[in-house]
Motif scaffolding. Structure first.
Motif, mmCIF file in Angstrom:
data_model
loop_
_atom_site.group_PDB
_atom_site.id
_atom_site.type_symbol
_atom_site.label_atom_id
_atom_site.label_comp_id
_atom_site.label_asym_id
_atom_site.label_seq_id
_atom_site.Cartn_x
_atom_site.Cartn_y
_atom_site.Cartn_z
ATOM 1 N N UNK A 151 -13.687 86.075 18.439
ATOM 2 C CA UNK A 151 -12.559 86.219 19.702
ATOM 3 C C UNK A 151 -13.443 85.943 21.068
ATOM 4 N N UNK A 152 -12.698 85.131 21.897
ATOM 5 C CA UNK A 152 -13.308 84.881 23.226
ATOM 6 C C UNK A 152 -12.244 84.938 24.127
ATOM 7 N N UNK A 153 -12.429 83.790 24.874
ATOM 8 C CA UNK A 153 -11.264 83.404 26.050
ATOM 9 C C UNK A 153 -11.302 82.112 26.702
ATOM 10 N N UNK A 154 -10.413 81.465 27.353
ATOM 11 C CA UNK A 154 -10.405 80.155 27.950
ATOM 12 C C UNK A 154 -10.274 80.517 29.441
ATOM 13 N N UNK A 155 -11.292 80.337 30.008
ATOM 14 C CA UNK A 155 -11.132 80.731 31.643
ATOM 15 C C UNK A 155 -12.353 80.039 32.237
ATOM 16 N N UNK A 156 -12.031 79.930 33.551
ATOM 17 C CA UNK A 156 -12.992 79.233 34.525
ATOM 18 C C UNK A 156 -14.681 79.717 34.290
ATOM 19 N N UNK A 157 -15.411 78.900 34.369
ATOM 20 C CA UNK A 157 -16.792 79.233 33.825
ATOM 21 C C UNK A 157 -17.646 78.400 35.183
ATOM 22 N N UNK A 158 -17.353 78.371 36.436
ATOM 23 C CA UNK A 158 -18.131 78.045 37.419
ATOM 24 C C UNK A 158 -17.902 76.221 37.576
ATOM 25 N N UNK A 159 -18.633 75.488 38.410
ATOM 26 C CA UNK A 159 -18.475 74.313 38.497
ATOM 27 C C UNK A 159 -19.321 73.493 37.301
ATOM 28 N N UNK A 160 -19.850 74.096 36.267
ATOM 29 C CA UNK A 160 -20.582 73.488 35.600
ATOM 30 C C UNK A 160 -20.600 73.682 33.977
ATOM 31 N N UNK A 175 -23.948 73.091 22.811
ATOM 32 C CA UNK A 175 -23.091 72.163 23.333
ATOM 33 C C UNK A 175 -23.633 71.508 24.439
ATOM 34 N N UNK A 176 -24.782 70.668 24.494
ATOM 35 C CA UNK A 176 -25.645 70.256 25.516
ATOM 36 C C UNK A 176 -24.683 69.219 26.412
ATOM 37 N N UNK A 177 -23.757 68.402 25.577
ATOM 38 C CA UNK A 177 -22.809 67.504 26.175
ATOM 39 C C UNK A 177 -21.652 68.156 26.961
ATOM 40 N N UNK A 178 -21.634 69.338 27.195
ATOM 41 C CA UNK A 178 -20.418 69.957 27.719
ATOM 42 C C UNK A 178 -20.724 70.597 29.063
ATOM 43 N N UNK A 179 -22.213 70.410 29.299
ATOM 44 C CA UNK A 179 -22.863 71.227 30.379
ATOM 45 C C UNK A 179 -22.879 70.354 31.535
#
Length: 256
Positions: free
Chosen positions: A28-37, A177-181
């Motif tokens: 279980x997690x969340x879908x939320x803002x995680x800064x600009x990166x 998931x390096x492609x998403x950073x």
């Protein structure tokens, strides 16, 4: 390597695993803002990744199935930044109850909810108790970052525990998931240090919107993040959870 993901198996395969008393991990997690990166799915992606690794490690002593993750959680404090889904507490309770009931009706009896979002912690402590009573079987719960607290503390340079879009979460995303950073935005990925509300020692709690804490959407400093740190933390958290499963935390609960 045996398949571990619920939604990649047939019903017949899952019936066989239920007959073997396999453990079901429910990320279980969340879908939320995680800064600009970082992408909005960090908490969901990392909880699922730790569960995947845990299942393979635990295979030495028991079969483990990783259920599809619950990607929405309690994230009202991030809504001001946009990009965020949040649930009400009754909806969250109802979703978890129905998901766990479905797992039990499929023949399984050992469920471990594995959380990846700080905002879910207080609710999950209480809901685990309520679900155990409602469903008539012990439901176990762990924060993956709590299980791996020691390896996280010993790995990070600028903080002692996970914060938000910080050195820790950024490192683990670099590993998984390096492609998403968005590394071009790392210089802006910093904010004040925080303590997760569920771990706070403050005498009084009150709601604080995250935009009142940090302008960037990040808490902590992501600039020192690395994939090497992330790999060490992911491996350590998974190992800690695999050890916890080996201890059979369901054994002391009420029988179905």
């Amino acid at each position: 390597m045996s398949e571990i993901h619920w939604n990649r198996m047939t019903a017949a395969q899952l019936r066989e695993l239920a007959a073997e008393n396999a453990v079901v991990l429910l990320p279980v997690g969340s879908t939320e803002q995680h800064g600009p990166h970082l992408p909005t799915g960090v908490d969901d992606l990392l909880a699922a990744e730790v569960c995947r690794r845990t299942a393979h490690l635990a295979a030495a002593h028991t079969r483990v199935v990783v259920a599809p993750s619950l990607w929405a959680g309690l994230a009202e404090h991030h809504v001001a930044f946009g990009g965020t889904f949040t649930l009400s507490l009754p909806t969250y309770h109802a979703l978890l109850r129905d998901l766990c009931r479905s797992v039990l009706r499929a023949g399984f009896s050992r469920i471990l909810i594995v959380n990846g979002h700080g905002g879910n912690m207080s609710a999950l402590n209480t809901l685990t108790n309520e679900l155990t009573v409602e469903l008539g079987t012990p439901i176990a719960f762990a924060n993956y970052f709590g299980a791996g607290r020691e390896v996280i503390r010993d790995t990070l340079e600028t903080q002692d525990a996970l914060m938000h879009a910080c050195e820790g979460e950024t490192s683990m995303m670099m590993a998984a998931h390096p492609e998403l950073v968005r590394t071009e935005h790392l210089d802006a990925a910093r904010g004040p240090a925080i303590t997760l509300p569920a771990e706070s020692t403050e005498p009084v709690y009150r709601f604080v919107s995250f935009d009142g804490i940090t302008e960037s959407g990040a808490a902590g400093d992501a600039r020192t993040a690395s994939a090497e740190k992330g790999e060490r933390m992911l491996a350590g958290c998974a190992a800690a959870l695999a050890d916890a499963i080996a201890g059979d935390p369901w054994a002391a609960g009420p029988e179905r």
